[in-house]
Design a protein around this motif. Structure first.
Motif, mmCIF file in Angstrom:
data_model
loop_
_atom_site.group_PDB
_atom_site.id
_atom_site.type_symbol
_atom_site.label_atom_id
_atom_site.label_comp_id
_atom_site.label_asym_id
_atom_site.label_seq_id
_atom_site.Cartn_x
_atom_site.Cartn_y
_atom_site.Cartn_z
ATOM 1 N N ALA A 152 -59.950 52.661 -16.169
ATOM 2 C CA ALA A 152 -60.270 51.738 -17.264
ATOM 3 C C ALA A 152 -61.739 51.881 -17.668
ATOM 4 O O ALA A 152 -62.066 51.851 -18.861
ATOM 5 N N PHE A 153 -62.631 52.065 -16.712
ATOM 6 C CA PHE A 153 -64.049 52.231 -17.020
ATOM 7 C C PHE A 153 -64.284 53.490 -17.847
ATOM 8 O O PHE A 153 -64.967 53.456 -18.873
ATOM 9 N N PHE A 154 -63.721 54.623 -17.400
ATOM 10 C CA PHE A 154 -63.909 55.873 -18.133
ATOM 11 C C PHE A 154 -63.314 55.793 -19.531
ATOM 12 O O PHE A 154 -63.924 56.233 -20.505
ATOM 13 N N VAL A 155 -62.122 55.234 -19.639
ATOM 14 C CA VAL A 155 -61.467 55.136 -20.945
ATOM 15 C C VAL A 155 -62.260 54.219 -21.867
ATOM 16 O O VAL A 155 -62.491 54.554 -23.038
ATOM 17 N N MET A 156 -62.700 53.058 -21.369
ATOM 18 C CA MET A 156 -63.487 52.155 -22.205
ATOM 19 C C MET A 156 -64.780 52.817 -22.670
ATOM 20 O O MET A 156 -65.176 52.670 -23.831
ATOM 21 N N SER A 157 -65.433 53.536 -21.783
ATOM 22 C CA SER A 157 -66.706 54.165 -22.136
ATOM 23 C C SER A 157 -66.516 55.259 -23.181
ATOM 24 O O SER A 157 -67.219 55.299 -24.198
ATOM 25 N N ILE A 158 -65.576 56.140 -22.944
ATOM 26 C CA ILE A 158 -65.376 57.271 -23.851
ATOM 27 C C ILE A 158 -64.773 56.823 -25.179
ATOM 28 O O ILE A 158 -65.259 57.182 -26.252
ATOM 29 N N VAL A 159 -63.719 56.038 -25.114
ATOM 30 C CA VAL A 159 -63.061 55.583 -26.344
ATOM 31 C C VAL A 159 -63.973 54.634 -27.117
ATOM 32 O O VAL A 159 -63.960 54.631 -28.351
ATOM 33 N N GLY A 160 -64.779 53.865 -26.429
ATOM 34 C CA GLY A 160 -65.720 52.991 -27.120
ATOM 35 C C GLY A 160 -66.702 53.765 -27.973
ATOM 36 O O GLY A 160 -66.987 53.398 -29.119
ATOM 37 N N VAL A 161 -67.202 54.862 -27.437
ATOM 38 C CA VAL A 161 -68.133 55.694 -28.200
ATOM 39 C C VAL A 161 -67.417 56.342 -29.387
ATOM 40 O O VAL A 161 -67.928 56.336 -30.513
ATOM 41 N N ILE A 162 -66.229 56.879 -29.154
ATOM 42 C CA ILE A 162 -65.469 57.518 -30.237
ATOM 43 C C ILE A 162 -65.091 56.483 -31.299
ATOM 44 O O ILE A 162 -65.218 56.740 -32.504
ATOM 45 N N GLY A 163 -64.632 55.330 -30.869
ATOM 46 C CA GLY A 163 -64.244 54.284 -31.813
ATOM 47 C C GLY A 163 -65.413 53.780 -32.647
ATOM 48 O O GLY A 163 -65.284 53.567 -33.857
ATOM 49 N N MET A 164 -66.549 53.583 -31.993
ATOM 50 C CA MET A 164 -67.727 53.131 -32.740
ATOM 51 C C MET A 164 -68.203 54.204 -33.707
ATOM 52 O O MET A 164 -68.612 53.893 -34.831
ATOM 53 N N ALA A 165 -68.153 55.469 -33.306
ATOM 54 C CA ALA A 165 -68.545 56.561 -34.207
ATOM 55 C C ALA A 165 -67.612 56.599 -35.418
ATOM 56 O O ALA A 165 -68.067 56.777 -36.561
ATOM 57 N N ALA A 166 -66.306 56.429 -35.182
ATOM 58 C CA ALA A 166 -65.352 56.422 -36.299
ATOM 59 C C ALA A 166 -65.592 55.228 -37.210
ATOM 60 O O ALA A 166 -65.553 55.360 -38.445
ATOM 61 N N MET A 167 -65.841 54.068 -36.607
ATOM 62 C CA MET A 167 -66.071 52.875 -37.414
ATOM 63 C C MET A 167 -67.356 53.010 -38.238
ATOM 64 O O MET A 167 -67.386 52.666 -39.422
ATOM 65 N N MET A 168 -68.414 53.535 -37.633
ATOM 66 C CA MET A 168 -69.666 53.705 -38.364
ATOM 67 C C MET A 168 -69.536 54.764 -39.460
ATOM 68 O O MET A 168 -70.073 54.595 -40.560
ATOM 69 N N ALA A 169 -68.828 55.852 -39.168
ATOM 70 C CA ALA A 169 -68.634 56.889 -40.186
ATOM 71 C C ALA A 169 -67.843 56.329 -41.368
ATOM 72 O O ALA A 169 -68.172 56.603 -42.530
ATOM 73 N N LEU A 170 -66.829 55.556 -41.075
ATOM 74 C CA LEU A 170 -66.033 54.946 -42.134
ATOM 75 C C LEU A 170 -66.871 53.955 -42.940
ATOM 76 O O LEU A 170 -66.827 53.944 -44.180
ATOM 77 N N GLU A 171 -67.642 53.155 -42.247
ATOM 78 C CA GLU A 171 -68.463 52.143 -42.919
ATOM 79 C C GLU A 171 -69.567 52.784 -43.761
ATOM 80 O O GLU A 171 -69.777 52.417 -44.912
ATOM 81 N N LEU A 172 -70.280 53.735 -43.193
ATOM 82 C CA LEU A 172 -71.392 54.355 -43.917
ATOM 83 C C LEU A 172 -70.919 55.292 -45.016
ATOM 84 O O LEU A 172 -71.610 55.484 -46.014
ATOM 85 N N GLY A 173 -69.730 55.876 -44.833
ATOM 86 C CA GLY A 173 -69.241 56.818 -45.836
ATOM 87 C C GLY A 173 -68.532 56.160 -46.998
ATOM 88 O O GLY A 173 -68.698 56.572 -48.145
ATOM 89 N N LEU A 174 -67.749 55.138 -46.735
ATOM 90 C CA LEU A 174 -66.913 54.553 -47.784
ATOM 91 C C LEU A 174 -67.229 53.097 -48.115
ATOM 92 O O LEU A 174 -66.798 52.611 -49.156
ATOM 93 N N HIS A 175 -67.908 52.384 -47.240
ATOM 94 C CA HIS A 175 -68.190 50.958 -47.394
ATOM 95 C C HIS A 175 -66.912 50.165 -47.710
ATOM 96 O O HIS A 175 -66.853 49.435 -48.699
ATOM 97 N N PRO A 176 -65.895 50.280 -46.871
ATOM 98 C CA PRO A 176 -64.634 49.597 -47.168
ATOM 99 C C PRO A 176 -64.697 48.118 -46.784
ATOM 100 O O PRO A 176 -65.582 47.699 -46.031
ATOM 101 N N PRO A 177 -63.745 47.329 -47.253
ATOM 102 C CA PRO A 177 -63.668 45.940 -46.792
ATOM 103 C C PRO A 177 -63.237 45.895 -45.320
ATOM 104 O O PRO A 177 -62.751 46.884 -44.767
ATOM 105 N N ILE A 178 -63.395 44.747 -44.710
ATOM 106 C CA ILE A 178 -63.141 44.603 -43.272
ATOM 107 C C ILE A 178 -61.693 44.886 -42.910
ATOM 108 O O ILE A 178 -61.404 45.401 -41.829
ATOM 109 N N TRP A 179 -60.758 44.584 -43.799
ATOM 110 C CA TRP A 179 -59.343 44.806 -43.475
ATOM 111 C C TRP A 179 -59.045 46.292 -43.280
ATOM 112 O O TRP A 179 -58.132 46.644 -42.549
ATOM 113 N N VAL A 180 -59.813 47.171 -43.925
ATOM 114 C CA VAL A 180 -59.605 48.615 -43.739
ATOM 115 C C VAL A 180 -59.979 49.002 -42.308
ATOM 116 O O VAL A 180 -59.307 49.822 -41.683
#
Length: 151
Positions: free
Chosen positions: A68-96
């Protein structure tokens, strides 16, 4: 006099060991770390008592919260990178974000938890892990000044 001399034994064939399975491939398939054939997990995350193929006793295996620790750490970084890329690239609403990022994180977490658990069990087997044994030399803290001050 020749009978008194000892001759070395003739070399026999070298003992052939069974090839050890690749730990990464065994972990990805969630298989036994010794034979690579029998299933390691029963259900989604429960480690079996023993391998049905080779009989390896899995009582040594205790990955605890490591997967659980390894998965949370690795997936957390990937998920945050995806969320930031989506936010900075497209500026979508929160529901997206809720429709795209949340399922991505959920799929990555659930999909990688089993292989990480199998990997930690395989590493414990490869490193000959044993249950922890704690011993105390006793009298910890006796004679220290802080205990005398508290009385």
């Amino acid at each position: 006099m020749k009978g008194h001399l000892m001759t070395p034994p003739e070399p026999g064939p070298d003992p052939v060991e069974a090839p050890k399975p690749n730990l990464l491939m065994v972990s990805l398939k969630c298989r036994c770390p010794r034979c690579g054939e029998g299933p390691l997990l029963e259900g989604y995350l429960t480690v079996r008592d023993a391998c049905p193929a080779c009989g390896l006793d899995y009582s040594f295996a205790d990955p605890a919260d490591g997967p659980a620790f390894f998965v949370m750490s690795i997936v957390g970084v990937i998920g945050m990178a995806a969320m930031m890329a989506l936010e900075l690239g497209l500026h979508p609403p929160i529901w997206v974000h809720l429709v795209v990022t949340l399922p991505l994180i959920l799929i990555l977490c659930l999909g990688s938890l089993r292989p990480f658990k199998a990997w930690l069990v395989a590493e414990q087997y490869a490193r000959s892990a044993a249950p922890p044994e704690f011993s105390s030399i006793g009298k910890h803290g006796e004679g220290s000044r802080w205990r005398e001050r508290r009385r």
